[in-house]
Design a protein around this motif. Sequence first.
Motif, PDB file in Angstrom:
ATOM      1  N   ILE A  26       0.853  -1.001   0.070  1.00  0.00           N
ATOM      2  CA  ILE A  26       0.084   0.134  -0.047  1.00  0.00           C
ATOM      3  C   ILE A  26       0.890   1.141   0.165  1.00  0.00           C
ATOM      4  O   ILE A  26       1.670   1.408   0.892  1.00  0.00           O
ATOM      5  CB  ILE A  26      -0.806  -0.064   1.147  1.00  0.00           C
ATOM      6  N   LEU A  27       0.984   1.929  -1.024  1.00  0.00           N
ATOM      7  CA  LEU A  27       1.781   3.196  -1.234  1.00  0.00           C
ATOM      8  C   LEU A  27       1.043   4.397  -0.619  1.00  0.00           C
ATOM      9  O   LEU A  27       1.636   4.978   0.276  1.00  0.00           O
ATOM     10  CB  LEU A  27       2.139   3.414  -2.824  1.00  0.00           C
ATOM     11  N   ILE A  28      -0.049   4.675  -0.973  1.00  0.00           N
ATOM     12  CA  ILE A  28      -0.885   5.969  -0.556  1.00  0.00           C
ATOM     13  C   ILE A  28      -2.189   5.342  -0.430  1.00  0.00           C
ATOM     14  O   ILE A  28      -2.821   4.616  -1.167  1.00  0.00           O
ATOM     15  CB  ILE A  28      -0.848   6.949  -1.509  1.00  0.00           C
ATOM     16  N   PHE A  29      -2.917   5.920   0.847  1.00  0.00           N
ATOM     17  CA  PHE A  29      -4.292   5.595   1.099  1.00  0.00           C
ATOM     18  C   PHE A  29      -4.923   6.914   1.378  1.00  0.00           C
ATOM     19  O   PHE A  29      -5.009   7.454   2.595  1.00  0.00           O
ATOM     20  CB  PHE A  29      -4.238   4.763   2.223  1.00  0.00           C
ATOM     21  N   SER A  30      -5.564   7.385   0.255  1.00  0.00           N
ATOM     22  CA  SER A  30      -6.376   9.013   0.473  1.00  0.00           C
ATOM     23  C   SER A  30      -5.036   9.820   1.035  1.00  0.00           C
ATOM     24  O   SER A  30      -4.200   9.764   0.589  1.00  0.00           O
ATOM     25  CB  SER A  30      -7.491   8.849   1.317  1.00  0.00           C
ATOM     26  N   ASP A  31      -5.568  10.613   2.078  1.00  0.00           N
ATOM     27  CA  ASP A  31      -4.858  11.455   2.912  1.00  0.00           C
ATOM     28  C   ASP A  31      -4.517  11.243   4.097  1.00  0.00           C
ATOM     29  O   ASP A  31      -3.898  11.667   5.045  1.00  0.00           O
ATOM     30  CB  ASP A  31      -5.378  13.009   2.769  1.00  0.00           C
ATOM     31  N   ILE A  32      -4.536   9.673   4.357  1.00  0.00           N
ATOM     32  CA  ILE A  32      -4.582   9.039   5.527  1.00  0.00           C
ATOM     33  C   ILE A  32      -2.902   8.925   5.952  1.00  0.00           C
ATOM     34  O   ILE A  32      -2.272   8.587   4.809  1.00  0.00           O
ATOM     35  CB  ILE A  32      -5.044   7.799   5.674  1.00  0.00           C
ATOM     36  N   ILE A  33      -2.559   9.026   7.180  1.00  0.00           N
ATOM     37  CA  ILE A  33      -0.892   8.909   7.545  1.00  0.00           C
ATOM     38  C   ILE A  33      -1.229   7.993   8.670  1.00  0.00           C
ATOM     39  O   ILE A  33      -1.871   8.260   9.647  1.00  0.00           O
ATOM     40  CB  ILE A  33      -0.397  10.442   7.855  1.00  0.00           C
ATOM     41  N   ILE A  34      -0.272   6.898   8.563  1.00  0.00           N
ATOM     42  CA  ILE A  34      -0.135   6.121   9.686  1.00  0.00           C
ATOM     43  C   ILE A  34       1.306   5.513   9.800  1.00  0.00           C
ATOM     44  O   ILE A  34       1.977   5.386   8.828  1.00  0.00           O
ATOM     45  CB  ILE A  34      -0.763   4.761   9.167  1.00  0.00           C
ATOM     46  N   LYS A  35       1.724   5.528  10.874  1.00  0.00           N
ATOM     47  CA  LYS A  35       3.066   4.965  11.339  1.00  0.00           C
ATOM     48  C   LYS A  35       3.174   4.087  12.529  1.00  0.00           C
ATOM     49  O   LYS A  35       2.627   4.452  13.632  1.00  0.00           O
ATOM     50  CB  LYS A  35       3.909   6.246  11.689  1.00  0.00           C
ATOM     51  N   GLY A  36       2.938   2.634  11.782  1.00  0.00           N
ATOM     52  CA  GLY A  36       2.899   1.846  12.859  1.00  0.00           C
ATOM     53  C   GLY A  36       3.886   0.710  12.934  1.00  0.00           C
ATOM     54  O   GLY A  36       4.788   0.794  11.978  1.00  0.00           O
ATOM     55  N   ASP A  37       3.711  -0.278  13.470  1.00  0.00           N
ATOM     56  CA  ASP A  37       4.583  -1.506  13.521  1.00  0.00           C
ATOM     57  C   ASP A  37       4.444  -2.472  12.034  1.00  0.00           C
ATOM     58  O   ASP A  37       5.143  -2.809  11.652  1.00  0.00           O
ATOM     59  CB  ASP A  37       4.473  -2.288  14.781  1.00  0.00           C
ATOM     60  N   PHE A  38       3.231  -2.418  11.706  1.00  0.00           N
ATOM     61  CA  PHE A  38       2.620  -3.371  10.674  1.00  0.00           C
ATOM     62  C   PHE A  38       2.473  -2.623   9.403  1.00  0.00           C
ATOM     63  O   PHE A  38       2.331  -3.027   8.331  1.00  0.00           O
ATOM     64  CB  PHE A  38       1.462  -4.166  11.094  1.00  0.00           C
ATOM     65  N   LEU A  39       1.945  -1.212   9.497  1.00  0.00           N
ATOM     66  CA  LEU A  39       1.738  -0.553   8.325  1.00  0.00           C
ATOM     67  C   LEU A  39       2.182   0.995   8.464  1.00  0.00           C
ATOM     68  O   LEU A  39       2.006   1.663   9.448  1.00  0.00           O
ATOM     69  CB  LEU A  39       0.173  -0.375   8.245  1.00  0.00           C
TER      70      LEU A  39
END
Length: 161
Positions: A100-113
């Motif tokens: 998953i490169l870009i998902f709308s304008d969502i920003i996630i910084k996690g262990d798995f994603l």
Amino acid sequence: MKYNNVFLSLGSNISGKKKNIETAFEFIKQNNKISILKLSSIYESPPWGYKNQENFYNQVIEIETNLEPYELLVFVKSIEKKMGRQTAIKWGPRNIDIDILIFSDIIIKGDFLNIPHRFLLNRCFWLVGLNEINEQLNISGKNVWALLEREQDRDLIKIVC
């Protein structure tokens, strides 16, 4: 119901690379919560990270979905599993890799994603595919074309498919 605009990457560097990408694409198309919007050409690129392996074929696809980011992650990982992906070496050979490169304008910084993908700005083969699909796309406030102009990794071959 909210629909999200998402960019995915499909990659393969084990025999039948083009077929592997086509098979993954067919699995994605079968999900009734996903609509395919656009496809880039398939590009051949040298391996990134672990260098002692075959070149990759890579394609970027733009989809629209009402899945949430983690639901989409579970779905694409299930495709990799169905296709027999095995991870013996980090960044090593694989029959399919779906990111998953870009998902709308969502920003996630996690262990798995991580969205945008944490290596997005470092991988020319993704930027070229994104630019082909949407020349107006901005990542981190910069136009994809501007990001490409600074790239030194120009060892890409467009596979006409």
